[in-house]
Design a protein around this motif. Structure first.
Motif, PDB file in Angstrom:
ATOM      1  N   ASP A  71      37.352  30.823  41.795  1.00  0.00           N
ATOM      2  CA  ASP A  71      37.080  31.811  40.750  1.00  0.00           C
ATOM      3  C   ASP A  71      38.231  32.781  40.577  1.00  0.00           C
ATOM      4  OD1 ASP A  71      34.498  30.769  40.374  1.00  0.00           O
ATOM      5  OD2 ASP A  71      33.797  31.873  42.141  1.00  0.00           O
ATOM      6  N   ILE A  72      39.041  32.890  41.620  1.00  0.00           N
ATOM      7  CA  ILE A  72      40.115  33.875  41.587  1.00  0.00           C
ATOM      8  C   ILE A  72      41.193  33.391  42.556  1.00  0.00           C
ATOM      9  CG2 ILE A  72      39.254  35.323  43.486  1.00  0.00           C
ATOM     10  CD1 ILE A  72      39.937  37.758  41.641  1.00  0.00           C
ATOM     11  N   VAL A  73      42.456  33.776  42.294  1.00  0.00           N
ATOM     12  CA  VAL A  73      43.522  33.424  43.223  1.00  0.00           C
ATOM     13  C   VAL A  73      44.148  34.707  43.755  1.00  0.00           C
ATOM     14  CG1 VAL A  73      45.807  32.397  43.472  1.00  0.00           C
ATOM     15  CG2 VAL A  73      44.055  31.201  42.187  1.00  0.00           C
ATOM     16  N   ALA A  74      44.107  34.860  45.073  1.00  0.00           N
ATOM     17  CA  ALA A  74      44.740  36.009  45.716  1.00  0.00           C
ATOM     18  C   ALA A  74      45.736  35.442  46.708  1.00  0.00           C
ATOM     19  CB  ALA A  74      43.710  36.872  46.419  1.00  0.00           C
ATOM     20  N   ALA A  75      46.943  35.139  46.242  1.00  0.00           N
ATOM     21  CA  ALA A  75      47.878  34.396  47.082  1.00  0.00           C
ATOM     22  C   ALA A  75      49.300  34.884  46.874  1.00  0.00           C
ATOM     23  CB  ALA A  75      47.766  32.896  46.783  1.00  0.00           C
ATOM     24  N   THR A  76      49.560  36.121  47.188  1.00  0.00           N
ATOM     25  CA  THR A  76      50.888  36.743  47.068  1.00  0.00           C
ATOM     26  C   THR A  76      51.608  36.285  45.795  1.00  0.00           C
ATOM     27  OG1 THR A  76      51.969  35.015  48.370  1.00  0.00           O
ATOM     28  CG2 THR A  76      51.220  36.957  49.565  1.00  0.00           C
ATOM     29  N   MET A  77      50.897  36.408  44.679  1.00  0.00           N
ATOM     30  CA  MET A  77      51.425  35.860  43.434  1.00  0.00           C
ATOM     31  C   MET A  77      52.037  36.967  42.584  1.00  0.00           C
ATOM     32  SD  MET A  77      49.432  33.104  41.151  1.00  0.00           S
ATOM     33  CE  MET A  77      48.116  34.148  40.540  1.00  0.00           C
ATOM     34  N   THR A  78      53.328  36.852  42.326  1.00  0.00           N
ATOM     35  CA  THR A  78      54.003  37.859  41.512  1.00  0.00           C
ATOM     36  C   THR A  78      53.595  37.696  40.051  1.00  0.00           C
ATOM     37  OG1 THR A  78      55.902  37.857  42.983  1.00  0.00           O
ATOM     38  CG2 THR A  78      56.233  38.766  40.803  1.00  0.00           C
ATOM     39  N   HIS A  79      53.288  38.819  39.435  1.00  0.00           N
ATOM     40  CA  HIS A  79      52.928  38.811  38.019  1.00  0.00           C
ATOM     41  C   HIS A  79      54.199  38.751  37.177  1.00  0.00           C
ATOM     42  CE1 HIS A  79      50.282  40.773  34.662  1.00  0.00           C
ATOM     43  NE2 HIS A  79      50.889  39.671  34.281  1.00  0.00           N
TER      44      HIS A  79
END
Lengths: 271, 233
Positions: free
Chosen positions: A95-103
């Motif tokens: 449902d969501i990705v929380a993986a040190t992802m730069t915007h």
């Protein structure tokens, strides 16, 4: 050639048909009773497997737990990698990705991002007492990085004469630094801190230089579901305002931790 | 919610340039490695069919070793493993060069040479033994007999398996991205990480690999047909 074209068309139709029917993520999650988050499982201290409990723990996990509690549902974790995280999100596996992802602007095409929930910047990990003190010292030298990160182009822009050598994983990039194949390893400071303290001799390494680029991390959510994204954003702001964010931050990045990074930025709060 | 296709993004502008740069590296590393592998493979095969025991033994060990270990491990071996064996000064010098590319070439050519040697050996076995005996009887030395009589025929026989080895090498070259060589696959990954449009990036790079392979195999088959026609005339 004709058969190939047919096969490609068939593949595309399959991909399109595989997308689930869409009825609003918030309702979906509440109906399921489970909030499924795609997280990293080897990225200290954001998301990693705890040696004792064998559970995935970390800064991003605690944020996810807060959101799940707010939704009143259970939290389920699914490990993702930099290359699987977007596919799993668009297919509805998470449902969501929380993986040190730069915007990044260029990344907006496939998914939507939440407001920034963690702010870091790209710096350099070098041998202590070595010749590299800032990105300018990399002129004509080699610098190691990791594929799938946003760091390579940034360091090239900051110092065009440097050569970037990119590896699959951080341990490989670090090994290349140890063997003198590269003069520095560059990526987000928060990740460099993790690499440095995972080594047997952390005191042999230094993190140097100004921020080469800002790296605002955003949570990845499905495209065009503003109700859901608003909910995530408002929850993040609520965390910040209530002090719950600070508590989680101090637990993973505070003074008493080995990953100490001072909290120097403020979340964007809508009035 | 479905995946938004955007091939234009991948094939134009900055990302299009990346694909072209990656393609150039893939072609360069494949071409150099193919030439080296061919030379080494031929030498190995000659060692193998000499009657000198130590030479045969060396060639046999080489072939079995490189044929039966994973290429990825070999790439890492050359790149990371060589560090502990070589003296400090050599390491420093190597690290200052384009060591990643050289290691890629070494790994690809050493690996493929083992297969080429085997193919060539079976090609030589397909030629009646009497030809070598006859050439020697005419006064040619062993090397002359090889060079003028046996090898030219053997190479013609093994063109189809040789093409397969070339194609394998071109495809295997995508593994060198693990040590930081910025080839076509590397660039596709890079575009994916920057834009999240991995499907398009990999479709484009796959089509490019397919085209290279088809062009290589088509041109060699054409060459082969011509040679065969002249030979049977």
């Amino acid at each position: 050639m004709k058969r190939l074209a047919k096969a490609l068309v068939a593949l595309m139709i399959l991909t399109l048909a595989a997308a689930p029917a869409f009825a609003g993520k918030l309702e979906d999650i509440k109906a399921k009773g489970v909030f499924t988050a795609g997280v990293k499982d080897s990225q200290q201290p954001f998301g990693f497997v705890d040696e004792k409990t064998k559970q995935i723990v970390g800064f991003e996990i605690d944020i996810m737990q807060y959101i799940a509690d707010k939704l009143g549902v259970k939290l389920a974790l699914k490990p993702v990698t930099s290359s699987t995280r977007i596919g799993m999100l668009t297919q509805g596996d998470v449902d969501i990705v929380a993986a040190t992802m730069t915007h990044k602007k260029d990344r907006e095409g496939q998914v939507d991002f939440s407001i920034t929930y963690f702010m870091t910047g790209q710096r350099l990990l070098v041998k202590k007492d070595g010749p590299i003190k800032s990105v300018k010292d990399l002129a004509g030298k080699k610098v190691g990085s990791v594929k799938g990160s946003t760091s390579e182009q940034n360091v090239k822009k900051a110092e065009p004469t440097t050569t970037v050598v990119s590896f699959e994983t951080y341990p490989e990039a670090f090994l290349a630094l140890k063997q003198g194949k590269v003069e520095a390893v560059t990526t987000d400071e928060a990740i460099l801190v993790g690499i440095k303290y995972a080594d047997d001799k952390p005191e042999a390494w230094d993190i140097v230089g100004d921020y080469i680029s800002p790296e605002p991390y955003g949570l990845g959510v499905v495209e065009n579901d503003s109700k859901y994204r608003d909910f995530i954003n408002l929850t993040l702001m609520e965390m910040w305002e209530s002090g719950a964010y600070k508590k989680i931050y101090d637990k993973w990045f505070g003074k008493d931790t080995k990953n100490y990074i001072p909290l120097t930025w403020t979340m964007e709060l809508w009035p | 919610m479905a995946y938004q296709f955007d091939f234009g993004l991948v094939v134009s502008g900055e990302y299009g340039d990346w694909i072209l740069q990656g393609l150039a590296i893939t072609l360069k590393i494949s071409a150099i490695s193919i030439v080296l592998a061919l030379v080494m493979g031929t030498l190995l095969c000659i060692l193998r069919i000499t009657k000198v025991k130590p030479l045969v033994w060396i060639a046999w060990t080489y072939t079995e070793f490189f044929r039966n270990t994973p290429l990825l491990v070999q790439i890492f071996f050359w790149y990371f493993g060589s560090y502990s064996v070589l003296p400090d000064g050599v390491n420093r010098w190597l690290n200052a060069q384009d060591f990643e590319f050289s290691c890629g070439v070494i790994a690809l050519s050493f690996y493929t040479a083992a297969f080429i040697a085997e193919d060539l050996r079976s090609g030589i076995f397909a030629i009646p033994k009497t030809q070598l005996e006859a050439s020697r009887a005419c006064g040619l030395s062993f090397m002359q007999a090889m060079g003028y009589v046996i090898l030219p025929q053997a190479f013609r026989i093994i063109v189809p398996p040789l093409v397969s080895q070339f194609l394998n090498l071109i495809k295997n070259s995508s593994l060198v991205m693990t040590i930081g060589v910025m080839d076509l696959t590397y660039m596709a990954r890079q575009i994916e990480s920057h834009t999240f449009h991995g499907f398009e990036a990999f479709t484009v790079s796959t089509l490019i690999y397919l085209s290279i392979s088809l062009i290589v195999s088509f041109s060699i088959q054409q060459y082969n047909l011509r040679v065969l026609r002249t030979a049977t005339r």
